[in-house]
Design an enzyme around this catalytic site. Structure first.
Site, PDB file in Angstrom:
ATOM      1  CG  ASN A   5       5.190   5.790   6.586  1.00  0.00           C
ATOM      2  OD1 ASN A   5       6.369   6.104   6.480  1.00  0.00           O
ATOM      3  ND2 ASN A   5       4.469   6.095   7.652  1.00  0.00           N
ATOM      4  CB  VAL A  12       1.530  -0.256   4.674  1.00  0.00           C
ATOM      5  CG1 VAL A  12       1.283  -1.372   5.685  1.00  0.00           C
ATOM      6  CG2 VAL A  12       1.348   1.103   5.335  1.00  0.00           C
ATOM      7  CG  ASP A  62      -1.758   1.249   1.328  1.00  0.00           C
ATOM      8  OD1 ASP A  62      -2.233   1.722   0.279  1.00  0.00           O
ATOM      9  OD2 ASP A  62      -1.942   1.765   2.451  1.00  0.00           O
ATOM     10  CG  ASP A  94      -6.189   5.515   0.215  1.00  0.00           C
ATOM     11  OD1 ASP A  94      -6.844   5.848  -0.797  1.00  0.00           O
ATOM     12  OD2 ASP A  94      -5.802   6.333   1.070  1.00  0.00           O
ATOM     13  CB  THR A 117       4.473  26.270  25.238  1.00  0.00           C
ATOM     14  OG1 THR A 117       4.434  27.605  25.745  1.00  0.00           O
ATOM     15  CG2 THR A 117       4.290  26.309  23.724  1.00  0.00           C
TER      16      THR A 117
END
Length: 258
Positions: free
Chosen positions: A11, A13, A6, A109, A184
Site C-alpha cells: 500500500n 499511505v 509512504d 520506513d 479448519t
C-alpha cells in the site's frame, strides 16, 4: 499544509497534515505499472474527497521502499502540487544516530518510524511495523538506532500457507472465539492471529533481555490493528506513526541553517 507519502510494497499511505493536526490518512494499492498521470488523478481524487484544495498544500515528503515508484510518484507530485517533494534518503536530516553496519541500507520506513517513536514516545523504544513484512526496530536508552528484525508479514504467511497446501482455504484475518480451533478455518485463524501475537510477545521479551532493560513498544502498519489486541505485552497502536515521522523530518529539513 504538507502532504506525506509512504510508499510500501502493498500500500501507499497518504496523509495531509498541518503542524500536529492530521486531516486524513488513507491507503491506496501500490502499483508499479501505473503512470505518473494515473497517480496524479488518484491523489487529486483523495483531495477532493476531503475538500482540500491543491493550493493549500505547500510541501510534500516521500518515503519509499519500492525504488521503481520513487521517480513516478515524485513526478506526479511535482505536476499536481507544483513543488518539489523532499525524498527521505541519504543527505536528508533525520536527527537519528544509526548504529548499523551500513546505515545507508536501513529502509526509509524504518528511519521514519524511529524518528516518530523518539519524538512522541521517547527512548528506549521498540517500533513494530506490520505490513507486507513485519519489521521491528529498536532505539536504545541513549537514543541510538541499534537495529532490529525482519519477519514474514501476516498476509505473506497466510498466503504461503494457503498456496502451498491442497486443502486449506483462504480465510479472513479475524480471531477465532477460542485458541483451540474446532474446525479448519478456526484452526487457521488461531494460528495466524494468535501465532503472530505470540511471536510479537516473544520477540519483545527477547529484545528486553538483550538490552538489559524494558522499552516501551509501539506498533503501526495496516495489519497491526488485527494483531496487537491479542498480544499479552503492552503495545501502543499508532496507525499514524509513519506520517508523524515524515512530518517531523520534513520540518527538520525546512529549518534554516546557521
Amino acid at each position: 499544509m504538507i502532504l506525506a507519502v509512504d510508499i510500501g510494497n502493498t500500500n501507499i499511505v497518504i496523509g495531509c497534515m498541518e503542524q500536529e493536526k492530521i486531516y486524513f490518512v488513507e491507503r491506496v494499492s501500490t502499483n508499479i505499472s501505473k503512470t505518473e498521470l494515473e497517480y496524479v488523478v488518484e491523489f487529486k481524487t483523495l483531495f477532493d474527497l476531503y475538500h482540500i484544495k491543491v493550493e493549500e498544500i505547500t510541501g510534500c515528503i516521500i518515503a519509499s521502499v519500492v525504488p521503481p515508484l520513487i521517480n513516478i510518484v515524485n513526478a506526479a507530485m511535482e505536476k499536481l502540487l507544483h513543488t518539489t517533494p523532499l525524498i527521505v534518503g541519504p543527505g536528508v536530516k533525520t536527527g537519528l544516530n544509526i548504529l548499523m553496519d551500513n546505515p545507508a541500507q536501513v529502509g526509509a520506513d524504518l528511519i521514519v518510524n524511529a524518528v516518530a517513536g523518539l519524538k512522541y514516545y521517547g527512548a528506549p523504544i521498540i517500533m513494530i511495523d506490520m505490513g507486507t513484512a513485519t519489521t521491528i526496530s529498536v532505539v536504545d536508552e541513549k537514543k541510538n538506532y541499534i537495529g532490529g528484525m525482519i519477519l514474514p508479514g501476516v498476509k505473506v504467511s497466510l498466503e504461503s500457507l494457503v498456496n502451498r497446501t491442497s486443502q486449506l482455504p483462504r480465510i479472513s484475518l479475524e480471531a477465532p472465539k477460542k485458541i483451540i480451533g474446532k474446525n479448519t478455518i478456526d484452526c487457521m485463524k488461531s494460528g495466524i492471529i494468535m501465532g503472530q501475537a505470540a511471536c510479537m510477545d516473544g520477540m519483545i521479551e527477547r529484545i528486553w533481555e538483550e538490552l538489559g532493560y524494558q522499552a516501551e513498544v509501539v506498533a503501526t502498519g495496516g495489519l497491526a490493528g488485527c494483531i496487537v489486541p491479542y498480544c499479552k505485552k503492552k503495545i501502543i497502536y499508532d496507525n499514524e506513526l509513519t506520517l508523524k515521522g515524515l512530518n517531523v523530518i520534513y520540518w527538520k529539513n525546512m529549518e534554516p541553517t546557521a
